[in-house]
Design a protein around this motif. Structure first.
Motif, mmCIF file in Angstrom:
data_model
loop_
_atom_site.group_PDB
_atom_site.id
_atom_site.type_symbol
_atom_site.label_atom_id
_atom_site.label_comp_id
_atom_site.label_asym_id
_atom_site.label_seq_id
_atom_site.Cartn_x
_atom_site.Cartn_y
_atom_site.Cartn_z
ATOM 1 N N ARG A 2 -30.631 -36.713 26.416
ATOM 2 C CA ARG A 2 -29.670 -37.407 27.275
ATOM 3 C C ARG A 2 -30.041 -37.299 28.744
ATOM 4 O O ARG A 2 -29.860 -38.242 29.498
ATOM 5 C CB ARG A 2 -28.268 -36.844 27.051
ATOM 6 C CG ARG A 2 -27.875 -36.928 25.602
ATOM 7 C CD ARG A 2 -26.669 -37.658 25.275
ATOM 8 N NE ARG A 2 -26.089 -38.521 26.244
ATOM 9 C CZ ARG A 2 -24.825 -38.819 26.260
ATOM 10 N NH1 ARG A 2 -24.008 -38.275 25.389
ATOM 11 N NH2 ARG A 2 -24.344 -39.656 27.124
ATOM 12 N N THR A 3 -30.548 -36.126 29.166
ATOM 13 C CA THR A 3 -30.925 -36.016 30.579
ATOM 14 C C THR A 3 -32.104 -36.922 30.905
ATOM 15 O O THR A 3 -32.217 -37.407 32.017
ATOM 16 C CB THR A 3 -31.237 -34.557 30.978
ATOM 17 O OG1 THR A 3 -32.272 -34.048 30.148
ATOM 18 C CG2 THR A 3 -29.994 -33.689 30.875
ATOM 19 N N GLY A 4 -32.960 -37.179 29.922
ATOM 20 C CA GLY A 4 -34.060 -38.127 30.125
ATOM 21 C C GLY A 4 -33.539 -39.533 30.347
ATOM 22 O O GLY A 4 -34.090 -40.290 31.154
ATOM 23 N N GLY A 52 -31.732 -40.457 43.928
ATOM 24 C CA GLY A 52 -33.039 -39.799 43.869
ATOM 25 C C GLY A 52 -32.898 -38.347 43.448
ATOM 26 O O GLY A 52 -33.672 -37.835 42.630
ATOM 27 N N GLY A 53 -31.877 -37.672 44.002
ATOM 28 C CA GLY A 53 -31.611 -36.288 43.613
ATOM 29 C C GLY A 53 -31.221 -36.181 42.154
ATOM 30 O O GLY A 53 -31.650 -35.264 41.446
ATOM 31 N N SER A 60 -35.299 -32.080 35.196
ATOM 32 C CA SER A 60 -35.364 -30.645 34.902
ATOM 33 C C SER A 60 -34.634 -30.295 33.617
ATOM 34 O O SER A 60 -34.898 -29.273 33.002
ATOM 35 C CB SER A 60 -34.769 -29.834 36.059
ATOM 36 O OG SER A 60 -33.340 -29.912 36.031
ATOM 37 N N GLY A 61 -33.661 -31.136 33.227
ATOM 38 C CA GLY A 61 -32.960 -30.915 31.976
ATOM 39 C C GLY A 61 -31.802 -29.943 32.041
ATOM 40 O O GLY A 61 -31.176 -29.672 31.024
ATOM 41 N N ASP A 62 -31.472 -29.377 33.203
ATOM 42 C CA ASP A 62 -30.348 -28.445 33.323
ATOM 43 C C ASP A 62 -29.044 -29.240 33.341
ATOM 44 O O ASP A 62 -28.713 -29.881 34.338
ATOM 45 C CB ASP A 62 -30.483 -27.616 34.603
ATOM 46 C CG ASP A 62 -29.390 -26.565 34.737
ATOM 47 O OD1 ASP A 62 -28.216 -26.863 34.415
ATOM 48 O OD2 ASP A 62 -29.717 -25.451 35.165
ATOM 49 N N ARG A 63 -28.319 -29.184 32.229
ATOM 50 C CA ARG A 63 -27.128 -30.019 32.060
ATOM 51 C C ARG A 63 -26.095 -29.807 33.164
ATOM 52 O O ARG A 63 -25.518 -30.757 33.671
ATOM 53 C CB ARG A 63 -26.501 -29.759 30.689
ATOM 54 C CG ARG A 63 -25.269 -30.584 30.443
ATOM 55 C CD ARG A 63 -24.844 -30.554 28.988
ATOM 56 N NE ARG A 63 -23.519 -31.051 28.759
ATOM 57 C CZ ARG A 63 -23.117 -32.304 28.933
ATOM 58 N NH1 ARG A 63 -23.974 -33.204 29.366
ATOM 59 N NH2 ARG A 63 -21.881 -32.678 28.702
ATOM 60 N N ARG A 64 -25.859 -28.574 33.556
ATOM 61 C CA ARG A 64 -24.855 -28.295 34.590
ATOM 62 C C ARG A 64 -25.238 -28.946 35.925
ATOM 63 O O ARG A 64 -24.417 -29.529 36.607
ATOM 64 C CB ARG A 64 -24.683 -26.789 34.760
ATOM 65 C CG ARG A 64 -23.234 -26.392 34.986
ATOM 66 C CD ARG A 64 -23.080 -24.923 35.079
ATOM 67 N NE ARG A 64 -23.544 -24.286 33.842
ATOM 68 C CZ ARG A 64 -23.400 -23.022 33.562
ATOM 69 N NH1 ARG A 64 -22.812 -22.232 34.414
ATOM 70 N NH2 ARG A 64 -23.836 -22.521 32.439
ATOM 71 N N GLU A 65 -26.509 -28.830 36.267
ATOM 72 C CA GLU A 65 -26.990 -29.442 37.511
ATOM 73 C C GLU A 65 -26.935 -30.962 37.427
ATOM 74 O O GLU A 65 -26.631 -31.629 38.410
ATOM 75 C CB GLU A 65 -28.417 -28.986 37.820
ATOM 76 C CG GLU A 65 -28.501 -27.549 38.304
ATOM 77 C CD GLU A 65 -29.909 -27.168 38.720
ATOM 78 O OE1 GLU A 65 -30.751 -28.074 38.904
ATOM 79 O OE2 GLU A 65 -30.166 -25.966 38.857
ATOM 80 N N VAL A 66 -27.242 -31.492 36.254
ATOM 81 C CA VAL A 66 -27.199 -32.947 36.067
ATOM 82 C C VAL A 66 -25.782 -33.457 36.270
ATOM 83 O O VAL A 66 -25.554 -34.452 36.966
ATOM 84 C CB VAL A 66 -27.739 -33.350 34.671
ATOM 85 C CG1 VAL A 66 -27.469 -34.821 34.390
ATOM 86 C CG2 VAL A 66 -29.220 -33.048 34.564
ATOM 87 N N VAL A 67 -24.807 -32.770 35.683
ATOM 88 C CA VAL A 67 -23.408 -33.189 35.819
ATOM 89 C C VAL A 67 -22.983 -33.136 37.284
ATOM 90 O O VAL A 67 -22.373 -34.074 37.804
ATOM 91 C CB VAL A 67 -22.480 -32.330 34.930
ATOM 92 C CG1 VAL A 67 -21.019 -32.580 35.265
ATOM 93 C CG2 VAL A 67 -22.747 -32.614 33.455
ATOM 94 N N ALA A 68 -23.317 -32.048 37.974
ATOM 95 C CA ALA A 68 -22.951 -31.919 39.388
ATOM 96 C C ALA A 68 -23.609 -33.012 40.226
ATOM 97 O O ALA A 68 -22.966 -33.622 41.091
ATOM 98 C CB ALA A 68 -23.336 -30.538 39.909
#
Length: 104
Positions: A2-4, A52-53, A60-68
């Motif tokens: 999903r992060t991809g 872009g961020g 990176s695939g870090d779900r918490r960072e992706v959500v934020a």
């Protein structure tokens, strides 16, 4: 994963927003709308940066960072919508408020 998908989506949106900003910068703005136009240009730049961020974080695939990061990108898109409304833009923007291609 999903992060991809998020990464690919954000990467596709960055050049679109950059193109909107570039095209908007090429317009001549009536003197009574300069502040609103600057506001829209700023929010478009912010959206471009946040997308872009989001693309970088999603890679990176870090779900918490992706959500934020997705929340930040969403907030930036709301800012664009508000700036568009503040400027009074619509499909008839050129007729309504006199925006025109800069021929200088």
């Amino acid at each position: 994963g999903r992060t991809g998908d998020v990464d690919a989506f954000a990467q596709e949106l960055v050049p679109i927003v950059a193109n909107w900003r570039s095209r908007f910068e090429a317009l001549q703005v009536p003197s009574d709308r300069v502040a609103q136009a600057e506001g829209l240009e700023g929010t478009l730049l912010e959206a471009e940066v946040e997308l872009g961020g989001l693309a970088r974080v999603a890679a990176s695939g870090d779900r918490r960072e992706v959500v934020a990061s997705a929340e930040e990108a969403d907030d930036a898109s709301v800012g664009v919508e508000e700036a568009v409304a503040e400027l009074g833009l619509s499909e008839c923007a050129s007729a309504r408020i006199g925006l025109s291609e800069n021929t200088r």
